[in-house]
Design a protein around this motif. Structure first.
Motif, PDB file in Angstrom:
ATOM      1  N   PRO A 120       2.351  -1.522  17.609  1.00 20.95           N
ATOM      2  CA  PRO A 120       2.363  -2.759  18.402  1.00 20.95           C
ATOM      3  C   PRO A 120       1.817  -2.566  19.819  1.00 20.95           C
ATOM      4  CG  PRO A 120       4.573  -1.840  18.250  1.00 20.95           C
ATOM      5  CD  PRO A 120       3.714  -1.014  17.352  1.00 20.95           C
ATOM      6  N   ASP A 121       1.660  -1.311  20.245  1.00 17.56           N
ATOM      7  CA  ASP A 121       1.175  -1.030  21.597  1.00 17.56           C
ATOM      8  C   ASP A 121      -0.288  -0.617  21.617  1.00 17.56           C
ATOM      9  OD1 ASP A 121       3.752  -1.464  22.719  1.00 17.56           O
ATOM     10  OD2 ASP A 121       4.349   0.560  22.106  1.00 17.56           O
ATOM     11  N   TYR A 122      -1.022  -0.883  20.557  1.00 16.38           N
ATOM     12  CA  TYR A 122      -2.413  -0.455  20.509  1.00 16.38           C
ATOM     13  C   TYR A 122      -3.231  -1.128  21.608  1.00 16.38           C
ATOM     14  CZ  TYR A 122      -6.793   1.188  18.489  1.00 16.38           C
ATOM     15  OH  TYR A 122      -8.001   1.816  18.290  1.00 16.38           O
ATOM     16  N   PHE A 123      -4.206  -0.407  22.131  1.00 19.66           N
ATOM     17  CA  PHE A 123      -4.887  -0.859  23.342  1.00 19.66           C
ATOM     18  C   PHE A 123      -5.903  -1.977  23.112  1.00 19.66           C
ATOM     19  CE2 PHE A 123      -6.958   3.137  21.928  1.00 19.66           C
ATOM     20  CZ  PHE A 123      -8.254   2.688  21.677  1.00 19.66           C
ATOM     21  N   LEU A 124      -6.311  -2.232  21.868  1.00 20.61           N
ATOM     22  CA  LEU A 124      -7.235  -3.333  21.615  1.00 20.61           C
ATOM     23  C   LEU A 124      -6.451  -4.584  21.245  1.00 20.61           C
ATOM     24  CD1 LEU A 124     -10.103  -1.653  19.540  1.00 20.61           C
ATOM     25  CD2 LEU A 124     -10.053  -2.177  21.997  1.00 20.61           C
ATOM     26  N   PRO A 125      -6.645  -5.684  21.949  1.00 17.65           N
ATOM     27  CA  PRO A 125      -5.896  -6.918  21.674  1.00 17.65           C
ATOM     28  C   PRO A 125      -6.126  -7.411  20.240  1.00 17.65           C
ATOM     29  CG  PRO A 125      -7.061  -7.076  23.771  1.00 17.65           C
ATOM     30  CD  PRO A 125      -7.566  -5.832  23.098  1.00 17.65           C
ATOM     31  N   GLY A 126      -5.032  -7.783  19.571  1.00 19.32           N
ATOM     32  CA  GLY A 126      -5.137  -8.356  18.230  1.00 19.32           C
ATOM     33  C   GLY A 126      -5.393  -7.355  17.127  1.00 19.32           C
ATOM     34  N   VAL A 127      -5.368  -6.074  17.450  1.00 14.87           N
ATOM     35  CA  VAL A 127      -5.622  -5.014  16.468  1.00 14.87           C
ATOM     36  C   VAL A 127      -4.412  -4.084  16.423  1.00 14.87           C
ATOM     37  CG1 VAL A 127      -7.141  -3.089  15.866  1.00 14.87           C
ATOM     38  CG2 VAL A 127      -8.106  -5.135  16.924  1.00 14.87           C
ATOM     39  N   PRO A 128      -3.957  -3.713  15.214  1.00 10.05           N
ATOM     40  CA  PRO A 128      -4.461  -4.090  13.894  1.00 10.05           C
ATOM     41  C   PRO A 128      -3.892  -5.439  13.449  1.00 10.05           C
ATOM     42  CG  PRO A 128      -2.657  -2.580  13.625  1.00 10.05           C
ATOM     43  CD  PRO A 128      -2.855  -2.719  15.103  1.00 10.05           C
ATOM     44  N   LYS A 129      -4.481  -5.970  12.390  1.00 10.37           N
ATOM     45  CA  LYS A 129      -4.030  -7.254  11.850  1.00 10.37           C
ATOM     46  C   LYS A 129      -2.992  -7.075  10.742  1.00 10.37           C
ATOM     47  CE  LYS A 129      -8.457  -9.420  13.000  1.00 10.37           C
ATOM     48  NZ  LYS A 129      -7.918 -10.160  14.133  1.00 10.37           N
ATOM     49  N   LEU A 130      -2.946  -5.898  10.174  1.00  5.84           N
ATOM     50  CA  LEU A 130      -2.008  -5.597   9.094  1.00  5.84           C
ATOM     51  C   LEU A 130      -0.739  -4.954   9.640  1.00  5.84           C
ATOM     52  CD1 LEU A 130      -4.639  -4.039   6.695  1.00  5.84           C
ATOM     53  CD2 LEU A 130      -3.450  -6.190   6.258  1.00  5.84           C
ATOM     54  N   ASP A 131       0.354  -5.075   8.885  1.00  2.00           N
ATOM     55  CA  ASP A 131       1.612  -4.423   9.260  1.00  2.00           C
ATOM     56  C   ASP A 131       1.733  -3.023   8.675  1.00  2.00           C
ATOM     57  OD1 ASP A 131       2.454  -6.608  10.711  1.00  2.00           O
ATOM     58  OD2 ASP A 131       3.661  -7.457   9.076  1.00  2.00           O
ATOM     59  N   LYS A 132       1.168  -2.811   7.489  1.00  2.00           N
ATOM     60  CA  LYS A 132       1.332  -1.529   6.814  1.00  2.00           C
ATOM     61  C   LYS A 132       0.037  -1.115   6.116  1.00  2.00           C
ATOM     62  CE  LYS A 132       6.304  -2.006   5.840  1.00  2.00           C
ATOM     63  NZ  LYS A 132       7.347  -2.061   4.759  1.00  2.00           N
ATOM     64  N   VAL A 133      -0.144   0.187   6.026  1.00  2.00           N
ATOM     65  CA  VAL A 133      -1.240   0.766   5.244  1.00  2.00           C
ATOM     66  C   VAL A 133      -0.618   1.799   4.304  1.00  2.00           C
ATOM     67  CG1 VAL A 133      -3.373   2.099   5.286  1.00  2.00           C
ATOM     68  CG2 VAL A 133      -2.901   0.453   7.116  1.00  2.00           C
ATOM     69  N   VAL A 134      -0.923   1.679   3.018  1.00  2.00           N
ATOM     70  CA  VAL A 134      -0.468   2.645   2.025  1.00  2.00           C
ATOM     71  C   VAL A 134      -1.699   3.371   1.502  1.00  2.00           C
ATOM     72  CG1 VAL A 134       0.731   3.026  -0.157  1.00  2.00           C
ATOM     73  CG2 VAL A 134       1.483   1.183   1.380  1.00  2.00           C
ATOM     74  N   LEU A 135      -1.739   4.685   1.689  1.00  2.00           N
ATOM     75  CA  LEU A 135      -2.851   5.499   1.238  1.00  2.00           C
ATOM     76  C   LEU A 135      -2.407   6.271   0.001  1.00  2.00           C
ATOM     77  CD1 LEU A 135      -3.937   6.803   4.760  1.00  2.00           C
ATOM     78  CD2 LEU A 135      -4.754   4.785   3.544  1.00  2.00           C
ATOM     79  N   ARG A 136      -2.881   5.833  -1.154  1.00  2.00           N
ATOM     80  CA  ARG A 136      -2.451   6.393  -2.431  1.00  2.00           C
ATOM     81  C   ARG A 136      -3.337   7.561  -2.847  1.00  2.00           C
ATOM     82  NH1 ARG A 136       0.038   3.542  -6.258  1.00  2.00           N
ATOM     83  NH2 ARG A 136       0.119   5.621  -7.212  1.00  2.00           N
ATOM     84  N   ASP A 157       1.358  -8.188  -1.165  1.00  2.00           N
ATOM     85  CA  ASP A 157       1.907  -8.352   0.172  1.00  2.00           C
ATOM     86  C   ASP A 157       0.730  -8.523   1.107  1.00  2.00           C
ATOM     87  OD1 ASP A 157       2.962  -8.131   2.669  1.00  2.00           O
ATOM     88  OD2 ASP A 157       4.073  -6.284   2.309  1.00  2.00           O
ATOM     89  N   ALA A 158       0.574  -9.693   1.698  1.00  2.00           N
ATOM     90  CA  ALA A 158      -0.601 -10.019   2.498  1.00  2.00           C
ATOM     91  C   ALA A 158      -0.665  -9.251   3.802  1.00  2.00           C
ATOM     92  CB  ALA A 158      -0.652 -11.527   2.774  1.00  2.00           C
ATOM     93  N   LYS A 159       0.391  -8.567   4.190  1.00  2.83           N
ATOM     94  CA  LYS A 159       0.377  -7.790   5.427  1.00  2.83           C
ATOM     95  C   LYS A 159       0.258  -6.289   5.159  1.00  2.83           C
ATOM     96  CE  LYS A 159       0.687 -10.762   8.834  1.00  2.83           C
ATOM     97  NZ  LYS A 159      -0.293 -10.768   9.953  1.00  2.83           N
ATOM     98  N   THR A 160       0.023  -5.925   3.906  1.00  2.00           N
ATOM     99  CA  THR A 160      -0.102  -4.514   3.518  1.00  2.00           C
ATOM    100  C   THR A 160      -1.409  -4.312   2.778  1.00  2.00           C
ATOM    101  OG1 THR A 160       2.291  -4.256   3.332  1.00  2.00           O
ATOM    102  CG2 THR A 160       0.928  -2.632   2.193  1.00  2.00           C
TER     103      THR A 160
END
Length: 510
Positions: free
Chosen positions: A211-227, A35-38
């Motif tokens: 989606p409300d993060y204060f740096l424009p264009g950040v983050p680039k990913l939709d999800k982070v999975v920490l295994r 998944d290119a967004k994860t």
């Protein structure tokens, strides 16, 4: 688990054993459709808490918080202090008042707008004895913290202190709000680039884009999975199969293996994280300074570093790394077995003396370090039984509670932050870990933190290193490199010398 007696360990033998052990695991990790967004990052141990103020273990704790929260300041790969929630800071001429200006219109994940009162709340909580944060001792320099206006915070200090901006970048200094405290240990909410979704202990943590993060264009990913994957061989197999994108803190035996991979790279940086032999100075036999000095003399740091890290570490005297200008190069780091025997005899420790030595599991380098030290102890007639414990059990029940252990700690960014909490008699990590008290050390550390004169600091820290190289609460053997296995599909990522994995600007190609 008890490690039985075995032949003397050499680097070649250790590397061969590690390579043989790794082979059976490479087929175990299941493949997945990318998944290119994860992005999926593996860590060897679970969190002990989700509350940043109470972090002690590091690893997944620090890195989940990096995704979910922000601090007043942060530090780059060169350890320069940069803005985070604070856009600027200014000291008074005497370095006893520091004023920080906050970013406007920053929102917590529950929609509340960040203001100076949240920062005041955070730091008062960090200083609260009942919270028992390890940052409490370093923050003892702070007398008061107050909100001047909604975007201005003023710290008034007890002493002149030049490292205040670096202190606000501490791992535990994530800014929280009273409005989120009810769920801080179950569903934490910060201002960071990702929002917490869920945590399944021992399995994984799921984060989603803010989606409300204060740096424009950040983050680039939709999800982070920490295994959570305790076995590195399984994690590396997952990396090669495409099930994992980044393997955190590769052990040395996996680095050379992955360098041959066609689907992943090894990214390695010099870090300040140290590993060493630590003893409890309030427990026998280490309440006797002669025994402490004798155990220090058992350590051949260059040899043990080579055995433990396979060349991916550097011998050191204290947590001040050899690359730092304050490192005391005049101190020898070899063993003195005859000197150790003499001191032990004077202390009444006779050949045949036995004791246990505890090691946290999921750390091959620390296991090798313990084995090398056990072999050295045999030369003076001491028999050490190695007890390898699960990490959660070690940190909860053994660390600071047993006479002898192997341990490691993340690097800090200034000598005061590297040393004060560990060696000063009032230090939080000292009183948690090794219970060491030396009035001369206290005087040197107190004096060093109150001057901005670099030449004077170098002199004071040089004397400090001379003292603890002889009468110390442990032997800091080496600072290790920090390496990650990274899929070639990952772009926009590089590991930090602070052992942080910032994925806020990372992308994953399909």
């Amino acid at each position: 688990m008890t490690v039985a007696s075995r032949p003397v360990l050499t680097r070649r033998a250790a590397l061969a054993a590690a390579s043989a052990l790794a082979l059976p695991f490479f087929a175990r990790a299941p493949a997945r459709a990318q998944d290119a967004k994860t992005i999926r990052v593996s860590y060897p141990a679970a969190v002990a808490t989700l509350d940043p103020a109470k972090f002690r273990v590091g690893g997944l704790e620090y890195n989940y918080a990096l995704c979910v929260f922000n601090r007043l300041t942060q530090q780059d790969a060169k350890l320069q202090v940069l803005p985070d929630l604070a856009t600027s800071w200014e000291p008074s001429e005497d370095l006893k008042v520091w004023t920080f200006k906050l970013r406007p219109n920053v929102k917590f994940h529950n929609g509340k707008v960040l203001d100076a009162d949240d920062v005041v709340f955070t730091y008062k909580r960090l200083k609260d004895k009942e919270v028992a944060s390890v940052l409490r001792a370093p923050l003892d320099v702070v007398d008061t913290v107050e909100a001047v206006d909604p975007t201005t915070v003023k710290f008034t200090l007890k002493i002149p202190y030049a490292d205040m901006p670096a202190l606000t970048a501490g791992y535990q200094a994530m800014v929280v709000s009273p409005s989120i405290m009810d769920t801080i240990t179950t569903k934490p909410m910060g201002t960071g680039p990702f929002r917490f979704v869920e945590y399944r202990p021992g399995d994984q943590m799921l984060l989603e884009k803010n989606p409300d993060y204060f740096l424009p264009g950040v983050p680039k990913l939709d999800k982070v999975v920490l295994r959570v994957i305790p076995e590195y061989t399984t994690a590396v197999a997952g990396l090669e199969s495409g099930a994992i994108d980044i393997v955190y803190d590769l052990p040395a035996e996996q680095i050379d293996r992955l360098k041959k991979s066609t689907v992943a790279n090894v990214m390695e940086v010099t870090a300040g994280t140290w590993q060493g032999i630590v003893w409890h100075c309030g427990m026998k036999p280490f309440d006797d300074p002669r025994v402490r000095e004798a155990f220090i003399k058992l350590v051949d740091k260059p040899m043990m570093t080579d055995i433990a890290t396979f060349g991916h570490g550097t011998p050191t005297v204290t947590p001040i790394p050899p690359t730092h200008p304050f490192f005391n190069k005049s101190i020898t780091m070899g063993a003195d077995i005859p000197g150790a025997k003499k001191l032990l005899a004077e202390a009444g420790i006779k050949p045949g003396f036995t004791m246990e030595m505890y090691i946290p599991g999921q750390s091959p380098s620390m296991e090798r370090l313990a084995t090398a030290f056990r072999d050295a102890a045999k030369q003076v007639g001491i028999a050490l039984q190695l007890r390898i414990m699960p990490q959660d059990k070690f940190f909860a029940e053994m660390e600071g509670k047993v006479p002898l252990a192997v341990d490691n700690f993340f690097g800090r960014t200034t000598p005061d932050l590297m040393l004060y909490s560990w060696y000063h008699s009032s230090g939080s990590w000292n009183n948690t870990l090794w219970h060491y008290s030396n009035p001369e050390v206290d005087k040197l550390l107190d004096a060093a933190r109150t001057t901005a004169d670099k030449a004077k600091q170098a002199e004071l820290y040089g004397k400090f290193q001379e003292i603890v190289a002889k009468d110390g609460p442990g032997s800091v053997v080496y600072v290790q490199n920090f390496a990650c296995g990274v899929s070639k599909k990952v772009q926009g990522f590089s590991p930090s010398p602070l052992m942080l994995v910032d994925v806020s600007t990372a992308t994953v190609s399909a």
